[in-house]
Scaffold this motif. Structure first.
Motif, PDB file in Angstrom:
ATOM      1  N   ASP A  28       0.820  -1.207   0.000  1.00 34.55           N
ATOM      2  CA  ASP A  28       0.000   0.000   0.000  1.00 34.55           C
ATOM      3  C   ASP A  28       0.859   1.264   0.000  1.00 34.55           C
ATOM      4  N   MET A  29       2.177   1.092   0.091  1.00 36.55           N
ATOM      5  CA  MET A  29       3.100   2.220  -0.031  1.00 36.55           C
ATOM      6  C   MET A  29       4.079   1.925  -1.158  1.00 36.55           C
ATOM      7  N   LEU A  30       4.232   2.876  -2.072  1.00 38.32           N
ATOM      8  CA  LEU A  30       5.159   2.710  -3.187  1.00 38.32           C
ATOM      9  C   LEU A  30       5.797   4.055  -3.484  1.00 38.32           C
ATOM     10  N   GLU A  31       7.133   4.093  -3.455  1.00 31.37           N
ATOM     11  CA  GLU A  31       7.864   5.341  -3.704  1.00 31.37           C
ATOM     12  C   GLU A  31       7.400   6.461  -2.774  1.00 31.37           C
ATOM     13  N   GLY A  32       7.063   6.072  -1.534  1.00 33.80           N
ATOM     14  CA  GLY A  32       6.620   7.065  -0.561  1.00 33.80           C
ATOM     15  C   GLY A  32       5.183   7.515  -0.742  1.00 33.80           C
ATOM     16  N   ILE A  33       4.464   6.900  -1.682  1.00 36.19           N
ATOM     17  CA  ILE A  33       3.076   7.273  -1.956  1.00 36.19           C
ATOM     18  C   ILE A  33       2.138   6.219  -1.377  1.00 36.19           C
ATOM     19  N   TYR A  34       1.092   6.672  -0.692  1.00 37.32           N
ATOM     20  CA  TYR A  34       0.082   5.758  -0.158  1.00 37.32           C
ATOM     21  C   TYR A  34      -0.975   5.484  -1.215  1.00 37.32           C
ATOM     22  N   PHE A  35      -1.191   4.210  -1.525  1.00 38.91           N
ATOM     23  CA  PHE A  35      -2.220   3.794  -2.480  1.00 38.91           C
ATOM     24  C   PHE A  35      -3.407   3.225  -1.700  1.00 38.91           C
ATOM     25  N   CYS A  36      -4.555   3.849  -1.858  1.00 40.09           N
ATOM     26  CA  CYS A  36      -5.738   3.437  -1.106  1.00 40.09           C
ATOM     27  C   CYS A  36      -6.502   2.358  -1.863  1.00 40.09           C
ATOM     28  N   ASN A  37      -6.026   1.126  -1.748  1.00 44.99           N
ATOM     29  CA  ASN A  37      -6.711  -0.026  -2.321  1.00 44.99           C
ATOM     30  C   ASN A  37      -7.281  -0.879  -1.197  1.00 44.99           C
ATOM     31  N   ASP A  38      -8.420  -1.539  -1.436  1.00 45.43           N
ATOM     32  CA  ASP A  38      -8.947  -2.419  -0.404  1.00 45.43           C
ATOM     33  C   ASP A  38      -8.244  -3.779  -0.475  1.00 45.43           C
ATOM     34  N   MET A  39      -8.545  -4.644   0.469  1.00 45.72           N
ATOM     35  CA  MET A  39      -7.843  -5.922   0.550  1.00 45.72           C
ATOM     36  C   MET A  39      -8.216  -6.868  -0.590  1.00 45.72           C
ATOM     37  N   PHE A  40      -9.356  -6.653  -1.219  1.00 45.42           N
ATOM     38  CA  PHE A  40      -9.722  -7.465  -2.370  1.00 45.42           C
ATOM     39  C   PHE A  40      -8.828  -7.126  -3.559  1.00 45.42           C
ATOM     40  N   GLN A  41      -8.427  -5.851  -3.639  1.00 45.90           N
ATOM     41  CA  GLN A  41      -7.529  -5.412  -4.711  1.00 45.90           C
ATOM     42  C   GLN A  41      -6.074  -5.758  -4.398  1.00 45.90           C
ATOM     43  N   ARG A  42      -5.736  -5.797  -3.124  1.00 45.03           N
ATOM     44  CA  ARG A  42      -4.340  -5.991  -2.726  1.00 45.03           C
ATOM     45  C   ARG A  42      -3.931  -7.449  -2.624  1.00 45.03           C
ATOM     46  N   THR A  43      -4.886  -8.347  -2.365  1.00 43.83           N
ATOM     47  CA  THR A  43      -4.531  -9.738  -2.102  1.00 43.83           C
ATOM     48  C   THR A  43      -5.334 -10.699  -2.964  1.00 43.83           C
ATOM     49  N   SER A  44      -4.750 -11.862  -3.240  1.00 39.82           N
ATOM     50  CA  SER A  44      -5.444 -12.879  -4.031  1.00 39.82           C
ATOM     51  C   SER A  44      -6.189 -13.870  -3.146  1.00 39.82           C
ATOM     52  N   GLN A  45      -5.830 -13.916  -1.846  1.00 41.10           N
ATOM     53  CA  GLN A  45      -6.422 -14.904  -0.947  1.00 41.10           C
ATOM     54  C   GLN A  45      -6.916 -14.298   0.372  1.00 41.10           C
ATOM     55  N   GLY A  46      -6.870 -12.963   0.466  1.00 37.40           N
ATOM     56  CA  GLY A  46      -7.308 -12.307   1.696  1.00 37.40           C
ATOM     57  C   GLY A  46      -6.276 -12.376   2.792  1.00 37.40           C
ATOM     58  N   ALA A  47      -5.048 -12.756   2.446  1.00 36.07           N
ATOM     59  CA  ALA A  47      -3.967 -12.870   3.420  1.00 36.07           C
ATOM     60  C   ALA A  47      -2.679 -12.361   2.776  1.00 36.07           C
ATOM     61  N   THR A  48      -1.691 -12.078   3.606  1.00 32.36           N
ATOM     62  CA  THR A  48      -0.422 -11.565   3.086  1.00 32.36           C
ATOM     63  C   THR A  48       0.756 -12.354   3.654  1.00 32.36           C
TER      64      THR A  48
END
Length: 248
Positions: free
Chosen positions: A192-212
């Protein structure tokens, strides 16, 4: 000392200047295919209660607030949440009850990533009217960052979501609630952080299985070591903040 187990007389007799009030906050939400929805609440409560045992007569522990800010998990289902703005107000109102009763040291101990922003904003709101009080907040993993990193094997060295750390802690604290047949490598999550920038994505967008992270590297032995290190570090830090000079 546990707030909910004490009488009004016992609470009245506590020092308002010296007593540290701790409010554990967590969440009930989906934790991938292998973990129970109450993971954050179970871990945060266990840590807080063990720290309270170590700091008797100096710390008063409130019941864990299991409801948190988790709208970003809703698309996975199996999630109970409050709206962020409502959650901020709820934290303010709980703390106001304590501050209006004269207590001057309040610590919010967090066990869910989605609560970080709301808990900080709630303290900002409170500080305007309680400038002479010590208002504090931290996630247990931020206090014990180095201790946790020293135990992790995977690339992620902190607490993520249903990750190596959380899964290990649950395998130690409540092994019957972990489905070990579902442990997988979940290292394909988006940051959710890239190059010092916060990306507001939900967990459905961030993960394929709901876990990290790497829950497949978790173990009860690792969880026991993590729990011991976390409790030791929090006890040390809480002991220090309990005697810090109060704000003028």
């Amino acid at each position: 000392m546990k707030y909910a187990e004490m009488t009004a007389v016992e609470l009245k007799n506590l020092s308002r200047e010296e007593t540290l009030i701790v409010l554990p906050i967590a969440e009930v939400e989906q934790h991938g295919p292998h973990m129970p929805t109450g993971t954050d609440e179970i871990i945060c409560t266990a840590v807080a209660e063990k720290v309270e045992e170590c700091l008797q007569e100096k710390l008063v522990l409130l019941p864990t607030l299991w409801l948190g800010a988790s709208q970003h998990h809703l698309r996975w289902g199996a999630t109970l949440t409050s709206r962020v703005e409502n959650y901020e107000t709820l934290l303010c109102e709980i703390c106001e009850s304590l501050l209006n009763d004269g207590f001057r040291r309040v610590m919010i101990l967090n066990g869910h990533g989605g609560n970080i922003g709301p808990m900080q904003i709630s303290l900002r709101r409170l500080q305007v009217d309680f400038t002479n009080c010590q208002l504090m907040a931290a996630s247990y993993w931020s206090i014990a960052e180095e201790e946790i990193a020293a135990v992790m094997e995977g690339e992620c060295k902190t607490v993520g979501h249903a990750c190596e750390a959380e899964t290990s802690l649950m395998m130690y604290l409540r092994p019957e609630l972990v489905d070990e047949s579902q442990l997988k490598n979940c290292d394909d999550y988006k940051l959710d952080m890239l190059e010092g920038i916060y990306f507001c994505n939900d967990m459905f967008q961030r993960t394929s299985q709901g876990a990290t992270g790497r829950p497949d590297l978790a173990s009860a032995t690792k969880g026991k070591e993590l729990f011991s290190r976390i409790v030791s570090r929090l006890t040390e830090v809480f002991r220090r903040v309990q005697v810090l000079p109060l704000p003028e």
